[in-house]
Design a protein around this motif. Structure first.
Motif, mmCIF file in Angstrom:
data_model
loop_
_atom_site.group_PDB
_atom_site.id
_atom_site.type_symbol
_atom_site.label_atom_id
_atom_site.label_comp_id
_atom_site.label_asym_id
_atom_site.label_seq_id
_atom_site.Cartn_x
_atom_site.Cartn_y
_atom_site.Cartn_z
ATOM 1 N N ASP A 65 11.551 3.208 -22.344
ATOM 2 C CA ASP A 65 12.633 2.841 -21.416
ATOM 3 C C ASP A 65 12.095 1.929 -20.326
ATOM 4 O O ASP A 65 12.711 0.913 -19.984
ATOM 5 C CB ASP A 65 13.205 4.087 -20.713
ATOM 6 C CG ASP A 65 13.967 5.001 -21.653
ATOM 7 O OD1 ASP A 65 14.658 4.498 -22.544
ATOM 8 O OD2 ASP A 65 13.871 6.242 -21.469
ATOM 9 N N VAL A 66 10.965 2.327 -19.752
ATOM 10 C CA VAL A 66 10.413 1.556 -18.632
ATOM 11 C C VAL A 66 10.032 0.160 -19.095
ATOM 12 O O VAL A 66 10.383 -0.846 -18.467
ATOM 13 C CB VAL A 66 9.183 2.276 -18.012
ATOM 14 C CG1 VAL A 66 8.625 1.459 -16.853
ATOM 15 C CG2 VAL A 66 9.553 3.685 -17.549
ATOM 16 N N GLU A 67 9.346 0.085 -20.237
ATOM 17 C CA GLU A 67 8.893 -1.218 -20.739
ATOM 18 C C GLU A 67 10.070 -2.120 -21.099
ATOM 19 O O GLU A 67 10.099 -3.293 -20.722
ATOM 20 C CB GLU A 67 7.986 -1.015 -21.964
ATOM 21 C CG GLU A 67 6.612 -0.497 -21.584
ATOM 22 C CD GLU A 67 5.882 0.186 -22.748
ATOM 23 O OE1 GLU A 67 4.783 0.704 -22.509
ATOM 24 O OE2 GLU A 67 6.423 0.204 -23.880
ATOM 25 N N GLU A 68 11.034 -1.569 -21.832
ATOM 26 C CA GLU A 68 12.196 -2.378 -22.232
ATOM 27 C C GLU A 68 12.975 -2.826 -21.013
ATOM 28 O O GLU A 68 13.447 -3.955 -20.924
ATOM 29 C CB GLU A 68 13.133 -1.566 -23.144
ATOM 30 C CG GLU A 68 12.613 -1.395 -24.547
ATOM 31 C CD GLU A 68 13.579 -0.639 -25.456
ATOM 32 O OE1 GLU A 68 13.206 -0.365 -26.590
ATOM 33 O OE2 GLU A 68 14.709 -0.304 -25.020
ATOM 34 N N PHE A 69 13.122 -1.906 -20.072
ATOM 35 C CA PHE A 69 13.878 -2.258 -18.876
ATOM 36 C C PHE A 69 13.175 -3.347 -18.069
ATOM 37 O O PHE A 69 13.815 -4.297 -17.602
ATOM 38 C CB PHE A 69 14.141 -1.027 -18.002
ATOM 39 C CG PHE A 69 14.669 -1.436 -16.675
ATOM 40 C CD1 PHE A 69 15.948 -1.981 -16.581
ATOM 41 C CD2 PHE A 69 13.881 -1.381 -15.547
ATOM 42 C CE1 PHE A 69 16.425 -2.444 -15.374
ATOM 43 C CE2 PHE A 69 14.355 -1.831 -14.332
ATOM 44 C CZ PHE A 69 15.634 -2.360 -14.251
ATOM 45 N N LEU A 70 11.849 -3.231 -17.896
ATOM 46 C CA LEU A 70 11.127 -4.257 -17.122
ATOM 47 C C LEU A 70 11.290 -5.630 -17.770
ATOM 48 O O LEU A 70 11.467 -6.636 -17.068
ATOM 49 C CB LEU A 70 9.644 -3.895 -16.977
ATOM 50 C CG LEU A 70 9.309 -2.784 -15.973
ATOM 51 C CD1 LEU A 70 7.822 -2.438 -16.048
ATOM 52 C CD2 LEU A 70 9.696 -3.169 -14.540
ATOM 53 N N ALA A 71 11.248 -5.661 -19.101
ATOM 54 C CA ALA A 71 11.424 -6.937 -19.806
ATOM 55 C C ALA A 71 12.841 -7.483 -19.584
ATOM 56 O O ALA A 71 13.019 -8.672 -19.306
ATOM 57 C CB ALA A 71 11.140 -6.755 -21.295
ATOM 58 N N LEU A 72 13.846 -6.620 -19.691
ATOM 59 C CA LEU A 72 15.235 -7.042 -19.462
ATOM 60 C C LEU A 72 15.404 -7.518 -18.012
ATOM 61 O O LEU A 72 16.014 -8.555 -17.748
ATOM 62 C CB LEU A 72 16.189 -5.870 -19.740
ATOM 63 C CG LEU A 72 17.656 -6.067 -19.336
ATOM 64 C CD1 LEU A 72 18.322 -7.141 -20.197
ATOM 65 C CD2 LEU A 72 18.450 -4.767 -19.436
ATOM 66 N N ALA A 73 14.859 -6.746 -17.098
ATOM 67 C CA ALA A 73 14.996 -7.078 -15.675
ATOM 68 C C ALA A 73 14.383 -8.442 -15.373
ATOM 69 O O ALA A 73 14.930 -9.222 -14.597
ATOM 70 C CB ALA A 73 14.334 -5.992 -14.823
#
Ligand SMILES: [Zn+2]
Ligand SMILES: [Zn+2]
Length: 344
Positions: A296-304
């Protein structure tokens, strides 16, 4: 090092300064761990839950804080994933066992041995912390330290909540409560689901106005009838009434996602208002969100970073942590609160 330390649980209505500013021994990284020099740490509603005993730390004293950005300042034996001075983040997930069926199926957030940063291990309300290197994340360049901090919890759990709603572009989404996480979800939705109308239910006019500024389609009070039915809603409030009220606004088959680590007891009577035909009938669902996974954290940071999603932040000095927490408790909120370390 300087640290803001919680020595015991406290009722914030009586204890206005639950954390003590202390000189604390600098931690040493163990096997596979990093020593991180903290530059910024977000302030989260979960800290209030810890202080007030709704998700109590297993031992005291404890250093809170789980939205940590800093630079690698040392590494224990066997830790080689990062270089000294690399910028990294630490989120709520401090560690998980890695061996159980939950961990092996990508649900490490549900692991029995899930450890939380700033609750089960010392967190980022301090000048340094240590963390297993496998649970640290490179921070995308586009963000400053202060911008990145709230992304690590409010953003990551907001991303998980949004994922769990299962909505598709064009379907109506409700946001119940409009704090740090919800404002990031609204920004994500505006980009990822441009045809989705977002309906925001909040108590304060400041929150409603802020939501409109960020592109909400409609705002209203917690009890208001939504002008359109919602496919899903995300409740980020600490109370029961908003969750009950949200259910009436769901369309058949709609889903309420509750993103709150604990609900407060104060208004539990609101549950007696739960009316089966009005609130639950026609296959409405309620689902809670627990913790986050590294994915979640990794995917979110990339999206952000791709959006880019810049949180609105309010900065405080480390020693002003009590003020930030009290303001959060009293809902004096505009975006995310972040502690900035001396020299950070
Ligand atoms: Zn948090
Ligand atoms: Zn596990």
């Amino acid at each position: 090092m300087k640290a803001m330390v919680l020595k015991q649980m406290a009722d914030l209505r009586e204890t206005r300064a639950p954390l003590d500013c202390m000189d604390w021994p600098e931690p040493e990284p163990g096997n596979g761990e990093l020593l991180i020099k903290v530059s910024a740490c977000g302030v989260c509603h979960t800290e209030l839950d810890e202080i007030e005993g709704r998700t109590p730390p297993p031992r005291f004293p404890i250093i809170l804080g789980h939205q940590v950005v800093g630079r690698v300042a040392g590494a224990g034996a066997g830790a080689g994933r990062f270089n000294i001075h690399d910028r990294v983040g630490v989120a709520w997930i401090y560690s998980a066992c890695g061996k159980c069926p939950f961990c092996l199926s990508g649900n490490e957030n549900l692991c029995d041995h899930f450890k939380a940063t700033g609750r089960d291990a010392h967190g980022g309300y301090a000048e340094h912390l240590t963390v297993p290197e496998a649970f640290a994340y490179p921070i995308p360049e586009t963000f400053s330290d202060v911008e990145a901090a709230p992304l690590l919890c409010a953003g990551a759990i907001g991303y998980r909540s949004l994922r769990l709603t299962g909505i598709r572009d064009g379907q109506n989404l409700g946001l119940v409560g409009f704090g740090a996480s919800a404002h990031l979800v609204l920004k994500m939705v505006r980009k990822a689901y441009p045809n989705t109308r977002v309906f925001v239910f909040a108590r304060m006019d400041t929150e409603k106005n802020f939501a409109l500024e960020l592109g909400a389609f409609w705002t209203g009070g917690i009890e208001e009838e939504c002008p359109e039915k919602l496919q899903a809603a995300i409740d980020t409030t600490p109370a029961w009434k908003p969750a009950v009220e949200a259910l009436k606004n769901l369309q058949p088959g709609g889903r309420l996602v509750v993103n709150a680590i604990r609900k407060e007891e104060a208004d539990k009577n609101a549950l007696l208002k739960l009316d089966y035909p009005r609130h639950l009938w026609l296959e409405k669902e309620i689902k809670s969100v627990a913790n986050v996974t590294r994915k979640d954290v990794e995917e979110f940071l990339a999206l952000a970073a791709a959006i880019p999603l810049r949180p609105e932040v309010q900065e405080y000095k480390l020693e002003e942590a009590n003020t930030a927490l009290l303001e959060l408790k009293e809902r004096k909120i505009r975006g995310a609160k972040v502690l900035v370390m001396p020299g950070g």
